[in-house]
Design a protein around this motif. Structure first.
Motif, short mmCIF file in Angstrom:
data_model
loop_
_atom_site.label_atom_id
_atom_site.label_comp_id
_atom_site.label_asym_id
_atom_site.label_seq_id
_atom_site.Cartn_x
_atom_site.Cartn_y
_atom_site.Cartn_z
N ARG A 290 0.83 -1.20 0.00
CA ARG A 290 0.00 0.00 0.00
C ARG A 290 0.87 1.26 0.00
N LEU A 291 1.98 1.22 0.75
CA LEU A 291 2.91 2.36 0.71
C LEU A 291 3.41 2.61 -0.70
N ARG A 292 3.84 1.54 -1.35
CA ARG A 292 4.40 1.70 -2.69
C ARG A 292 3.34 2.16 -3.69
N ALA A 293 2.11 1.67 -3.52
CA ALA A 293 1.03 2.09 -4.42
C ALA A 293 0.76 3.58 -4.29
N LYS A 294 0.96 4.12 -3.10
CA LYS A 294 0.72 5.54 -2.86
C LYS A 294 2.01 6.36 -2.97
N ARG A 295 3.12 5.70 -3.34
CA ARG A 295 4.41 6.35 -3.49
C ARG A 295 4.82 7.06 -2.20
N LEU A 296 4.75 6.29 -1.11
CA LEU A 296 5.12 6.79 0.21
C LEU A 296 6.19 5.90 0.81
N VAL A 297 6.92 6.46 1.76
CA VAL A 297 7.85 5.70 2.59
C VAL A 297 7.50 5.96 4.04
N ALA A 298 7.93 5.06 4.92
CA ALA A 298 7.58 5.18 6.34
C ALA A 298 8.84 5.17 7.19
N GLY A 299 8.70 5.71 8.41
CA GLY A 299 9.82 5.74 9.34
C GLY A 299 9.48 5.13 10.69
N CYS A 300 8.33 4.45 10.77
CA CYS A 300 7.94 3.85 12.05
C CYS A 300 7.06 2.63 11.78
N VAL A 301 7.28 1.57 12.55
CA VAL A 301 6.51 0.33 12.43
C VAL A 301 5.77 0.09 13.74
N THR A 302 4.51 -0.31 13.64
CA THR A 302 3.71 -0.67 14.81
C THR A 302 3.15 -2.07 14.61
N VAL A 303 3.28 -2.90 15.64
CA VAL A 303 2.67 -4.23 15.62
C VAL A 303 1.51 -4.23 16.61
N LYS A 304 0.35 -4.65 16.14
CA LYS A 304 -0.85 -4.77 16.97
C LYS A 304 -1.08 -6.23 17.30
N ILE A 305 -1.29 -6.52 18.56
CA ILE A 305 -1.42 -7.90 19.04
C ILE A 305 -2.68 -8.01 19.88
N ARG A 306 -3.55 -8.95 19.55
CA ARG A 306 -4.74 -9.19 20.37
C ARG A 306 -4.77 -10.65 20.82
N ARG A 307 -4.76 -10.83 22.14
CA ARG A 307 -4.79 -12.18 22.69
C ARG A 307 -6.17 -12.81 22.54
N HIS A 308 -6.24 -14.11 22.89
CA HIS A 308 -7.50 -14.84 22.80
C HIS A 308 -8.58 -14.25 23.70
N ASP A 309 -8.16 -13.56 24.78
CA ASP A 309 -9.12 -12.97 25.72
C ASP A 309 -9.45 -11.52 25.36
N PHE A 310 -9.07 -11.09 24.17
CA PHE A 310 -9.35 -9.76 23.61
C PHE A 310 -8.47 -8.66 24.20
N ALA A 311 -7.57 -8.97 25.11
CA ALA A 311 -6.60 -7.97 25.56
C ALA A 311 -5.73 -7.58 24.37
N THR A 312 -5.56 -6.27 24.17
CA THR A 312 -4.88 -5.78 22.98
C THR A 312 -3.64 -4.99 23.36
N PHE A 313 -2.55 -5.22 22.63
CA PHE A 313 -1.25 -4.59 22.90
C PHE A 313 -0.70 -4.02 21.59
N THR A 314 0.09 -2.98 21.69
CA THR A 314 0.81 -2.45 20.53
C THR A 314 2.28 -2.27 20.90
#
Length: 357
Positions: free
Chosen positions: A244-268
């Motif tokens: 999607r970045l390349r399709a929009k001709r963009l570059v990024a400088g930060c990565v975020t990982v989103k994690i949701r456990r089986h009990d719906f607790a969510t972490f980034t």
């Protein structure tokens, strides 16, 4: 008819007006949607086709004005103030746009014509499908006052429930409500909410609106605890975000990982990097590090969702400014993969690191 996500935990991506009469709505879990409308015909999304039609629709918008601010694949604000001398008044332009969309794509379009973005957005929603709702400046209050507070863009479901619990059900009631009633709900935003309920919106249409972030995430059919499978999913999501970045001709400088456990607790987990990049390998490697760090603190955790987001975006034309001597770019490989997928579909080629074992 319902456009659904893939898998047992998929959600509704879109629903026909016939399905909506049963209470089916976007983002609803598919299980709930089928409980409400068991006779629904479920089809998978065709994102490549949607993007192609979206390009056609936006090209039509640009036939009438350069001031086009996209909101999604199928929705945009248009400022036609300067186009009226050549194209006719706002109503004539709206009718011409609807006609052109039907001619080129075979689709209907709902259009709201109003003095500002907010009222035009609400107007476009009240008479679907294939509607044309016109609100002149002196009709704004008469148009808005009887409408449900749920029609106000940006008023979430939970906040809407609080507003209704306070005895406020229409935009007219919201506009006239006292600070004593509104302040416990909206706090310092109370004056702005009252203005919006009155249809006051000074925001211009900004065609060069900058995206702040891009992301891709997936809810799994069954919870996953195997680290190897999680990393394969993560690589695939990182590749989607970077495409999607390349399709929009963009570059990024930060990565975020989103994690949701089986009990719906969510972490980034988030990490900045330099130089900026839109290379799948760079983003995936950082995402793997972030996931590993989290897994070490949560051994054996079962995950129901993973996501990879990128932010701190900049135009790709600036990439040369960030290049590091001695580094071998993988961008040509990424672009080759993008072209293959564009021609033959998203599953035509896969990176080995994203194959589920």
């Amino acid at each position: 008819m319902v456009v659904r996500g893939i898998g047992g935990r998929g959600v509704v991506a879109a629903a026909s007006y016939e399905a909506r009469r049963f209470g089916v709505r976007s983002a609803m879990p598919m299980r709930r949607a089928l409980e409400l409308c068991p006779q629904a015909i479920c089809i998978p999304p065709r994102m490549q086709h949607y993007r192609q039609v979206s390009r056609q629709v936006f090209a039509i918008f640009h036939e009438f004005t350069p001031l086009v601010q996209g909101l999604s694949l199928d929705e945009a604000y248009l400022d036609v103030t300067a186009s009226r001398l050549l194209k006719g008044d706002s109503v004539a332009i709206a009718k011409a746009i609807k006609s052109r969309i039907r001619e080129v794509t075979g689709l209907t379009a709902s259009v709201g014509v109003a003095p500002n973005r907010l009222v035009a957005k609400i107007a476009s929603d009240v008479n679907k499908p294939d509607g044309l709702t016109i609100v002149t400046p002196d009709e704004v209050l008469a148009f808005l006052d009887p409408l449900s507070v749920r029609r106000l863009p940006g008023l979430g479901r939970k906040t809407g429930q609080k507003v209704e619990a306070a005895g406020i059900h229409t935009l007219g009631e919201l506009r006239r409500a006292s600070d004593a009633v509104l302040w416990p709900i909206f706090g310092r935003h109370t004056p702005r909410i009252r203005e919006r309920a009155a249809g006051i919106d000074e925001r211009p249409v900004t065609p060069d609106w900058e995206e702040k972030s891009l992301s891709a995430e997936e809810t799994f059919d069954t919870d996953i605890a195997d680290p190897a499978r999680l990393h394969a999913e993560l690589a695939r999501l990182a590749d989607r975000s970077c495409a999607r970045l390349r399709a929009k001709r963009l570059v990024a400088g930060c990565v975020t990982v989103k994690i949701r456990r089986h009990d719906f607790a969510t972490f980034t987990r988030q990490r900045s990097f330099a130089p900026h990049s839109n290379e799948s390998r760079v983003v995936a490697n950082l995402a793997h590090v972030l996931l590993d760090e989290w897994l070490r603190s949560q051994p054996g955790a079962r995950l129901r969702l993973l996501g990879v987001g990128v932010s701190d975006l900049a135009p790709a034309e600036q990439l040369d400014l960030f290049e590091v001597p001695g580094r071998t770019p993988s961008t040509p490989l990424d672009e080759a993969i993008d072209r293959i997928r564009e021609r033959f579909g998203q599953d035509a080629v896969r990176r080995a690191s994203s194959i589920r074992r």
